[in-house]
Design a protein around this motif. Sequence first.
Motif, PDB file in Angstrom:
ATOM      1  N   MET A  79      -3.331  -0.443  15.676  1.00  0.00           N
ATOM      2  CA  MET A  79      -4.570  -0.766  14.974  1.00  0.00           C
ATOM      3  C   MET A  79      -4.285  -1.702  13.805  1.00  0.00           C
ATOM      4  N   ALA A  80      -3.192  -1.435  13.081  1.00  0.00           N
ATOM      5  CA  ALA A  80      -2.842  -2.281  11.940  1.00  0.00           C
ATOM      6  C   ALA A  80      -2.538  -3.713  12.376  1.00  0.00           C
ATOM      7  N   GLN A  81      -1.804  -3.854  13.452  1.00  0.00           N
ATOM      8  CA  GLN A  81      -1.462  -5.195  13.935  1.00  0.00           C
ATOM      9  C   GLN A  81      -2.705  -5.966  14.366  1.00  0.00           C
ATOM     10  N   ALA A  82      -3.659  -5.274  14.974  1.00  0.00           N
ATOM     11  CA  ALA A  82      -4.904  -5.935  15.364  1.00  0.00           C
ATOM     12  C   ALA A  82      -5.689  -6.412  14.151  1.00  0.00           C
ATOM     13  N   LEU A  83      -5.713  -5.615  13.098  1.00  0.00           N
ATOM     14  CA  LEU A  83      -6.416  -6.009  11.878  1.00  0.00           C
ATOM     15  C   LEU A  83      -5.731  -7.188  11.202  1.00  0.00           C
ATOM     16  N   ILE A  84      -4.414  -7.187  11.174  1.00  0.00           N
ATOM     17  CA  ILE A  84      -3.672  -8.302  10.576  1.00  0.00           C
ATOM     18  C   ILE A  84      -3.935  -9.589  11.343  1.00  0.00           C
ATOM     19  N   ALA A  85      -3.942  -9.492  12.669  1.00  0.00           N
ATOM     20  CA  ALA A  85      -4.146 -10.683  13.502  1.00  0.00           C
ATOM     21  C   ALA A  85      -5.513 -11.308  13.268  1.00  0.00           C
ATOM     22  N   ALA A  86      -6.504 -10.495  12.949  1.00  0.00           N
ATOM     23  CA  ALA A  86      -7.867 -10.999  12.763  1.00  0.00           C
ATOM     24  C   ALA A  86      -8.211 -11.258  11.298  1.00  0.00           C
ATOM     25  N   ALA A  87      -7.282 -11.019  10.382  1.00  0.00           N
ATOM     26  CA  ALA A  87      -7.571 -11.175   8.953  1.00  0.00           C
ATOM     27  C   ALA A  87      -7.823 -12.636   8.596  1.00  0.00           C
ATOM     28  N   PRO A  88      -8.780 -12.895   7.694  1.00  0.00           N
ATOM     29  CA  PRO A  88      -9.099 -14.276   7.322  1.00  0.00           C
ATOM     30  C   PRO A  88      -8.100 -14.901   6.350  1.00  0.00           C
ATOM     31  N   ALA A  89      -7.178 -14.100   5.830  1.00  0.00           N
ATOM     32  CA  ALA A  89      -6.156 -14.587   4.893  1.00  0.00           C
ATOM     33  C   ALA A  89      -4.944 -13.671   5.029  1.00  0.00           C
ATOM     34  N   PRO A  90      -3.793 -14.081   4.508  1.00  0.00           N
ATOM     35  CA  PRO A  90      -2.598 -13.241   4.630  1.00  0.00           C
ATOM     36  C   PRO A  90      -2.799 -11.865   3.987  1.00  0.00           C
ATOM     37  N   VAL A  91      -2.271 -10.841   4.650  1.00  0.00           N
ATOM     38  CA  VAL A  91      -2.297  -9.481   4.125  1.00  0.00           C
ATOM     39  C   VAL A  91      -1.072  -9.281   3.240  1.00  0.00           C
ATOM     40  N   GLN A  92      -1.291  -8.682   2.052  1.00  0.00           N
ATOM     41  CA  GLN A  92      -0.239  -8.621   1.043  1.00  0.00           C
ATOM     42  C   GLN A  92       0.586  -7.341   1.078  1.00  0.00           C
ATOM     43  N   GLY A  93       0.059  -6.270   1.626  1.00  0.00           N
ATOM     44  CA  GLY A  93       0.802  -5.014   1.621  1.00  0.00           C
ATOM     45  C   GLY A  93       0.038  -3.932   2.350  1.00  0.00           C
ATOM     46  N   VAL A  94       0.678  -2.766   2.459  1.00  0.00           N
ATOM     47  CA  VAL A  94       0.108  -1.638   3.198  1.00  0.00           C
ATOM     48  C   VAL A  94       0.196  -0.390   2.336  1.00  0.00           C
ATOM     49  N   GLY A  95      -0.943   0.265   2.115  1.00  0.00           N
ATOM     50  CA  GLY A  95      -0.990   1.545   1.420  1.00  0.00           C
ATOM     51  C   GLY A  95      -1.376   2.629   2.403  1.00  0.00           C
ATOM     52  N   ILE A  96      -0.692   3.753   2.347  1.00  0.00           N
ATOM     53  CA  ILE A  96      -0.839   4.782   3.370  1.00  0.00           C
ATOM     54  C   ILE A  96      -1.232   6.111   2.748  1.00  0.00           C
ATOM     55  N   SER A  97      -2.348   6.658   3.195  1.00  0.00           N
ATOM     56  CA  SER A  97      -2.774   8.009   2.852  1.00  0.00           C
ATOM     57  C   SER A  97      -2.337   8.936   3.981  1.00  0.00           C
ATOM     58  N   PHE A  98      -1.594   9.997   3.633  1.00  0.00           N
ATOM     59  CA  PHE A  98      -1.057  10.880   4.668  1.00  0.00           C
ATOM     60  C   PHE A  98      -1.503  12.316   4.433  1.00  0.00           C
ATOM     61  N   GLY A  99      -1.943  12.972   5.490  1.00  0.00           N
ATOM     62  CA  GLY A  99      -2.435  14.342   5.399  1.00  0.00           C
ATOM     63  C   GLY A  99      -1.323  15.368   5.373  1.00  0.00           C
ATOM     64  N   GLY A 100      -0.537  15.353   4.328  1.00  0.00           N
ATOM     65  CA  GLY A 100       0.563  16.291   4.157  1.00  0.00           C
ATOM     66  C   GLY A 100       1.399  15.894   2.961  1.00  0.00           C
TER      67      GLY A 100
END
Length: 312
Positions: free
Chosen positions: A50-71
């Motif tokens: 899912m992340a790769q699909a969002l990056i591929a369709a982004a209108p500008a470069p993505v700068q980083g990834v923040g992750i919320s984890f259930g634990g």
Amino acid sequence: MTLVLGLDFGGTKLAAGLVDLQQGSVLARRSMATPVSGGASASLQAMLAMAQALIAAAPAPVQGVGISFGGPVAADGRTVRLSMHVAGWDQVPLARHVEGALGLPAIVANDGDAAALAEYHFGAGQGVRHLLYLTVSTGIGGGIIIDGRLHRGERAWAGEAGHQVLKPDGPPCPCGRNGCLEALASGLSIAREARLRLRGPDGATSALAAIPSDALTAQHVAEAAAAGDALARAVWNEAMGWLGIGIASAANLLNPGRVVLGGGLTRAGALLFDPVRHVVARRVIDPEVSVVPAALGDDVGILGGAALLRES
């Protein structure tokens, strides 16, 4: 515009979003049910797709990834300690895996901490310097903001308001202790208490008696309480009393400018907030502490992940 990815690893749902970090808005999102088999590996691969699909369709470069984890997440902000819902997450270097797959810097926090940051920056916590966030759902989690920054504690166990021991001889909690706030006021505890009371002399007259015991939930209890069912109202009000005591105790320790409540049980609206605010007002030292509903809804995990990048 600063574009980042917010990833939300939940026990039942995975969600990913492309976020404008300045505006706190989700520009695109994807979600799916957490895979029922394959454990941590299957969840990670599904999220990365899912992340790769969002990056591929982004209108500008993505700068980083923040992750919320259930634990629980280690203090390094990179390693997942464990998941109580999905196998295989013990001591997993999640940030390193994501960085390797996406080529972007990544940071991880547990979902309560991430949600606290999201509400502080983008939601109901805006305008205060100190914030206490609680999610009241199947369990009770939380996060603390002090002077505008997430407070993780020495080993990243801060914010566990659900594990304040309020009744030492009380019911068992999933954490292994007894009488925690989570064991007295969470969705699971409300359903458990209703089942116990249905076995008593008043059980036959309750509308809840028509619901199979193994299907009974806190939502059923809330709906019956709202309709005036005496047994349901007694169970619900007792739980809300404990929730108010837990919030007031935490507020007396931390003195937040605001307490924000999110999670599934808060959908009960005034049925939850009215009794909780009444108890908090009686027990809190600072009369100006307010208790308000969270504002970000289902996007809180995505925005919480993104908000972590404002701190890095």
